[in-house]
Enzyme design. Structure first.
Site, PDB file in Angstrom:
ATOM      1  N   HIS A 160       2.519  -1.414  -7.897  1.00  0.00           N
ATOM      2  CA  HIS A 160       1.216  -0.759  -7.794  1.00  0.00           C
ATOM      3  C   HIS A 160       0.681  -0.809  -6.365  1.00  0.00           C
ATOM      4  CE1 HIS A 160      -2.280   1.195  -9.208  1.00  0.00           C
ATOM      5  NE2 HIS A 160      -2.387   0.607 -10.374  1.00  0.00           N
ATOM      6  N   ASP A 379      11.805  15.562 -17.480  1.00  0.00           N
ATOM      7  CA  ASP A 379      13.005  16.164 -18.065  1.00  0.00           C
ATOM      8  C   ASP A 379      14.129  16.061 -17.040  1.00  0.00           C
ATOM      9  OD1 ASP A 379      15.006  17.697 -19.175  1.00  0.00           O
ATOM     10  OD2 ASP A 379      13.727  19.402 -19.673  1.00  0.00           O
TER      11      ASP A 379
END
Length: 430
Positions: A160, A379
């Protein structure tokens, strides 16, 4: 309570390997802004994706190596600054991202049937790096787990300190793009400079910052802390469709124009206070991130790759929060969001320069928004993910996307065991 699948032990056919950039990358040190280098961001954001058909591991490694040429900070290592040992910086040394390959004896359908909330066994789906401290862990850790049915689970852990949710989505989409279209250019290229977020000289803290301000009285806070710490925390999950969120908006009387996030955040905040049965006179906060990229003047460049958010803070007495309808809490959230301006962001940066402040979590609900970032559209060439979510449930609340419903949200957080049933029940009252 919602279902949760138990993950059996994973089998690792080979030792995890480091994937390095395929091309030459800059050999330098990147300055981490005060928004990056906050103490409460020193952890990795962990994502889980479930795909019905697996993608070749060598193909994924090759495309990862290629994308790391552009996203080369993710192949570097965090280190303490030579000028200030308390501050971190990023050594872009191309050491590489850690990539693990595993197998596990479950199917896609089995996972989908009981994937409403994670449990501790899900951590097996991400390779555990043995390290002395957080900064010793590679900023990017990946595990691809093959399922017996031919599907796969992809888990990623991204530091992060290097980026926020927008940056994570940007990187993952770039990796998927290069996997499926290796000879095309990326839709967005990362901008790695963070000099636009440097503190002013001299620093000027010009705004109030309740997100970093601790209450003067600790009486109720100690009661709440004891309540949270003396019980086992259990995950609670609830999915809200677009029509259900519309019903929540209609409870806001008199009506108030608001976003789905604002309406649902207000509903979850009130439900949390009710379920924990907090003292009526306790002042509680709701902390949530606001994208600062377009709040700054000038705005951050397109593709800015770093933490570009600040925390907004709504405050209320418990009594007012739980005894009023949604109008009150939604209005507080809207006001908190609208208070974020260029000057407010600069003031936060300067405040963090003066002292390493941590957000006030003593009597606060923290909401992390993962929806509407494009995280769910991943994808790699064999179809989009059938499930996307966190690897674990934390005490802070996550709003993550619902596959197949762009306007839906799934809410997940851990609460004390005695409050879990009531929290789940109150969440459904709308």
């Amino acid at each position: 309570m919602s279902k949760s699948i138990q993950i059996p032990d994973c089998y690792y056919p080979k030792e995890p390997a480091l994937v390095t950039p395929s091309g030459q990358t800059p050999d330098h040190t990147i300055y981490l802004s005060n928004l990056d280098d906050q103490i409460f961001l020193r952890f990795s954001i962990k994502y889980l994706y479930l795909f019905k058909r697996r993608v070749g591991v060598e193909s994924l490694k090759a495309s990862l190596s290629k994308v790391l040429t552009v996203y080369y900070p993710l192949a570097g290592r965090l280190k303490a600054s030579s000028e200030n040992g308390e501050k971190l910086e990023l050594d872009c040394n191309s050491e590489g991202a850690l990539f693990a390959e595993a197998c596990v004896s479950i199917s896609v359908d089995q996972f989908l049937e009981a994937s409403e909330r994670p449990n501790i066994s899900w951590r097996k789906l991400l390779y555990r790096v043995e390290a002395e401290s957080f900064i010793s862990i590679p900023p990017l850790v990946i595990q691809v787990t093959h399922l017996g049915c031919g599907g796969m689970i992809l888990c990623t852990a991204i530091s992060h300190c290097l980026c926020d949710g927008i940056g994570t989505a940007q990187f993952l989409q770039a990796w998927a793009h290069i996997t499926t279209k290796p000879d095309t250019t990326l839709p967005i290229y990362p901008f790695h400079g963070r000099h636009m977020l440097k503190p002013r000289n001299p620093t000027k803290v010009t705004s109030s910052h309740p997100e970093f301000t601790y209450p003067a009285s600790q009486e109720h806070i100690s009661v709440l802390s004891q309540f949270l710490q003396c019980q086992q925390l259990v995950p609670v999950s609830a999915t809200f469709t677009s029509s259900q969120i519309l019903k929540i908006k209609k409870l806001c009387i008199p009506s108030l124009k608001c976003t789905s996030f604002e309406a649902l955040a207000a509903h979850v905040w009130r439900s949390w206070a009710m379920a924990l049965d907090l003292p009526p006179s306790l002042q509680v906060k709701l902390l949530f991130s606001v994208n600062a990229r377009n709040k700054l003047k000038p705005g951050l460049p397109r593709g800015f790759y770093g933490n570009g958010f600040v925390l907004a803070c709504a405050e209320s007495l418990v009594d007012q929060l739980v005894s009023t309808n949604g109008h009150y809490s939604v209005k507080l959230i809207k006001e908190a969001k609208e208070s974020v301006s260029d000057e407010k962001v600069r003031s936060v940066i300067d405040l963090l320069e003066k002292r390493k402040g941590k957000p006030d979590l003593s009597a606060s609900l923290v909401i992390s928004q993962w929806s509407k970032l494009g995280l769910e559209d991943l994808d790699f060439g064999e179809g989009r993910a059938h499930h996307m979510g966190p690897l674990a449930s934390e005490i802070y609340c996550i709003f993550f996307p619902v596959i197949g419903d762009f306007y839906g949200f799934t809410v997940l957080m851990s609460v004390p065991e005695k409050a879990a049933a009531k929290f789940e029940q109150v969440l459904k009252v709308y």
